[in-house]
Scaffold this active site. Structure first.
Site, PDB file in Angstrom:
ATOM      1  CE1 TYR A   1     -46.897 -31.272  26.044  1.00  0.00           C
ATOM      2  CE2 TYR A   1     -48.845 -29.988  25.458  1.00  0.00           C
ATOM      3  CZ  TYR A   1     -48.151 -30.780  26.366  1.00  0.00           C
ATOM      4  OH  TYR A   1     -48.729 -31.095  27.576  1.00  0.00           O
TER       5      TYR A   1
ATOM      6  CE  LYS B   1     -48.602 -34.373  26.472  1.00  0.00           C
ATOM      7  NZ  LYS B   1     -48.204 -35.443  27.422  1.00  0.00           N
TER       8      LYS B   1
ATOM      9  CB  VAL C   1     -39.804 -42.926  28.946  1.00  0.00           C
ATOM     10  CG1 VAL C   1     -40.131 -42.906  30.435  1.00  0.00           C
ATOM     11  CG2 VAL C   1     -39.676 -41.508  28.390  1.00  0.00           C
TER      12      VAL C   1
END
Length: 247
Positions: free
Chosen positions: A143, A147, A52
């Site tokens: 992280y 998000k 990705v």
């Protein structure tokens, strides 16, 4: 219901695999974009070896899916990584890798799909965010930031792509996935469960059910939103109930 073409990144395990199974059970054509091949017995739909973080490769893959199936109706950007460590111990290399997968990977997949959805004047872009986007959690600074970026992207594109393309993200709390299991000891699991009002981790199938709803006609007026699935964690005020490095 007419079978849809559903593209899911990171669907060889965990939440992605459970989500692929849910859509396949409904008769949809599922395409799994993952670097890892599904384990024997876990294969759902069509697996395409995909990185990705390779923007050109992702676009080529999505174009190929549309050429083969005629459309791309639902895209779920689920691929992501997480590493638990103190902020001051994070390396630039690790942070960039996480951001490249968790943020840039979502943008690459959504952009590749949006080009076709805009032309078709129809489509749903979904992503896996996290409760970490809405509250602070120590030892996951990069992280958490990634998000939060997914949540902001969801809101922004809901406006830019309206009214024909919808966007939404699912923000799970603690989910019993292989990635989660690898990071926590049995004692840590028990401690975390005690802080969740539901007193347990979610099953990946519960998150999959949420994605399935957001992609359905029943959610056709839902766009630019996150759907939090956390067993009452944020409502219970437990998000910040963590020790610090000085405790």
């Amino acid at each position: 219901m007419t079978a849809r073409t559903v593209v899911i990144s990171g669907a060889s395990s965990g939440i992605g695999l459970a989500t692929a199974r849910r859509f396949a059970e409904a008769g949809d054509h599922v395409v799994n974009l993952d670097l890892s091949e599904p384990a024997p017995g876990d294969a759902v739909g069509q697996w395409l070896h995909t990185d990705v973080t390779d923007w050109a490769g992702v676009r080529q893959t999505v174009d190929g899916v549309v050429a083969e199936h005629g459309s791309v109706d639902v895209v779920i950007a689920n691929a992501g990584i997480s590493l638990r460590r103190p902020f001051v111990e994070m390396t630039e290399k690790d942070i960039r890798q996480l951001m490249d997968i968790n943020v840039m990977g979502v943008m690459a997949l959504w952009q590749a799909a949006a080009r076709h959805m805009i032309e078709a004047r129809s489509g749903v872009l979904l992503a896996t965010a996290s409760t970490n986007a809405s509250a602070g959690y120590p030892y996951y600074a990069d992280y958490n930031a990634s998000k939060a970026a997914v949540l902001a992207l969801t809101r922004s594109l809901a406006l830019e792509l309206a009214p024909h393309v919808r966007t939404a993200c699912v923000s799970p709390g603690y989910v019993m996935t292989p990635m989660q299991r690898a990071e926590y000891t049995d004692e840590m699991f028990a401690e975390v469960n005690a802080k969740i009002p539901a007193n347990r981790h979610a099953d990946p199938a519960e998150i999959a059910e949420t994605f399935f709803f957001l992609a359905s006609d029943g959610a056709r007026f839902v766009t630019g939103q996150q759907l939090v699935v956390d067993g009452g964690e944020l409502a219970g005020g437990t998000a910040s109930a963590h020790g610090t490095m000085f405790a």
